[in-house]
Design a protein around this motif. Structure first.
Motif, PDB file in Angstrom:
ATOM      1  N   PHE A   1      51.172 -15.695 -38.908  1.00  0.00           N
ATOM      2  CA  PHE A   1      52.359 -16.244 -38.254  1.00  0.00           C
ATOM      3  C   PHE A   1      52.338 -15.994 -36.750  1.00  0.00           C
ATOM      4  O   PHE A   1      52.092 -14.872 -36.304  1.00  0.00           O
ATOM      5  N   ILE A   2      52.614 -17.055 -36.002  1.00  0.00           N
ATOM      6  CA  ILE A   2      52.876 -16.945 -34.568  1.00  0.00           C
ATOM      7  C   ILE A   2      54.255 -16.300 -34.472  1.00  0.00           C
ATOM      8  O   ILE A   2      55.230 -16.836 -35.007  1.00  0.00           O
TER       9      ILE A   2
ATOM     10  N   HIS B   1      57.988 -11.900 -25.878  1.00  0.00           N
ATOM     11  CA  HIS B   1      56.528 -11.842 -25.912  1.00  0.00           C
ATOM     12  C   HIS B   1      56.115 -12.506 -27.224  1.00  0.00           C
ATOM     13  O   HIS B   1      56.939 -12.690 -28.117  1.00  0.00           O
ATOM     14  N   MET B   2      54.856 -12.888 -27.335  1.00  0.00           N
ATOM     15  CA  MET B   2      54.350 -13.432 -28.596  1.00  0.00           C
ATOM     16  C   MET B   2      53.150 -12.637 -29.057  1.00  0.00           C
ATOM     17  O   MET B   2      52.305 -12.234 -28.252  1.00  0.00           O
ATOM     18  N   VAL B   3      53.098 -12.441 -30.376  1.00  0.00           N
ATOM     19  CA  VAL B   3      51.991 -11.746 -31.022  1.00  0.00           C
ATOM     20  C   VAL B   3      51.635 -12.530 -32.285  1.00  0.00           C
ATOM     21  O   VAL B   3      52.383 -13.418 -32.700  1.00  0.00           O
ATOM     22  N   LEU B   4      50.512 -12.181 -32.891  1.00  0.00           N
ATOM     23  CA  LEU B   4      50.129 -12.781 -34.161  1.00  0.00           C
ATOM     24  C   LEU B   4      50.375 -11.761 -35.266  1.00  0.00           C
ATOM     25  O   LEU B   4      49.930 -10.621 -35.159  1.00  0.00           O
ATOM     26  N   SER B   5      51.105 -12.172 -36.302  1.00  0.00           N
ATOM     27  CA  SER B   5      51.361 -11.302 -37.451  1.00  0.00           C
ATOM     28  C   SER B   5      50.464 -11.710 -38.606  1.00  0.00           C
ATOM     29  O   SER B   5      50.313 -12.894 -38.890  1.00  0.00           O
ATOM     30  N   TYR B   6      49.903 -10.699 -39.268  1.00  0.00           N
ATOM     31  CA  TYR B   6      49.096 -10.925 -40.464  1.00  0.00           C
ATOM     32  C   TYR B   6      49.668 -10.073 -41.590  1.00  0.00           C
ATOM     33  O   TYR B   6      49.646  -8.846 -41.532  1.00  0.00           O
TER      34      TYR B   6
END
Length: 195
Positions: A109-110, A122-127
């Motif tokens: 998920f973005i 801020h943006m991160v990538l969730s796994y």
């Protein structure tokens, strides 16, 4: 849905990149393709770490400097060619690269987060490695991948992928709040047009 080999560059693409953007841009694209091919031989945990570290080496730059506009979601091809990107550009290329490596899209998920100490977004990538567990966070500001519940510096606001936009409850369960994100939809159209 994207082809599983995106982003991919053929010989003509490389010729055009060198002609229009220079040899350094072409070499960056070739290096990306070679490294991602190597990463395919490793297990998923190592792939996560390698992708995060490798792509974090690209240079950060705000959208209004590169694209002359705020909040531009660059495609992975744009990011690799320019060599510079904003936080969402790192997230998008990591997302697409992990899909290319065979990761399950339902777990990626973005993610928009609030920076707890600095303020701002801020943006991160969730796994989501395991159901009902905090997702692992891939962040362009950190070479370490840590679970969200350990990251006291950020608070997740929303999670986006091709299935929609979601909120997460205290049990790490996602609930859909929108069927799609206009920015995600626009990005996918751009990617399909230029694939």
């Amino acid at each position: 849905m994207l082809a599983s080999n995106y982003p991919h560059f053929n010989k003509n693409d490389l010729i055009n990149i060198e002609k229009n953007s220079g040899k350094i841009a072409k070499n960056r694209v070739v290096d990306y393709q070679q490294n991602i091919a190597k990463f395919q031989t490793y297990n998923k945990t190592k792939q996560l770490n390698l992708v995060n570290r490798y792509l974090n080496q690209l240079q950060p730059q705000y959208d209004d400097v590169i694209q002359k506009q705020k909040d531009h979601w660059a495609s992975p091809k744009e990011f690799l060619i320019t060599g510079y990107g904003d936080c969402e550009d790192y997230v998008i290329i990591k997302y697409m690269t992990l899909l290319k490596l065979g990761f399950d899209e339902d777990k990626l998920f973005i993610t928009t987060v609030h920076e707890q100490f600095k303020g701002g977004y801020h943006m991160v990538l969730s796994y989501f490695l395991e159901k009902n567990k905090a997702p692992l966070i891939l962040d362009n500001l950190s070479f370490r991948i840590l679970p969200l519940d350990i990251r006291e510096d950020i608070k997740a606001i929303s999670f986006t992928n091709s299935k929609g936009v979601f909120k997460m409850d205290k049990n790490n369960t996602l609930a859909k709040i929108y069927n799609n994100s206009p920015q995600y939809k626009s990005l996918m159209k751009k990617i399909q047009k230029n694939n």
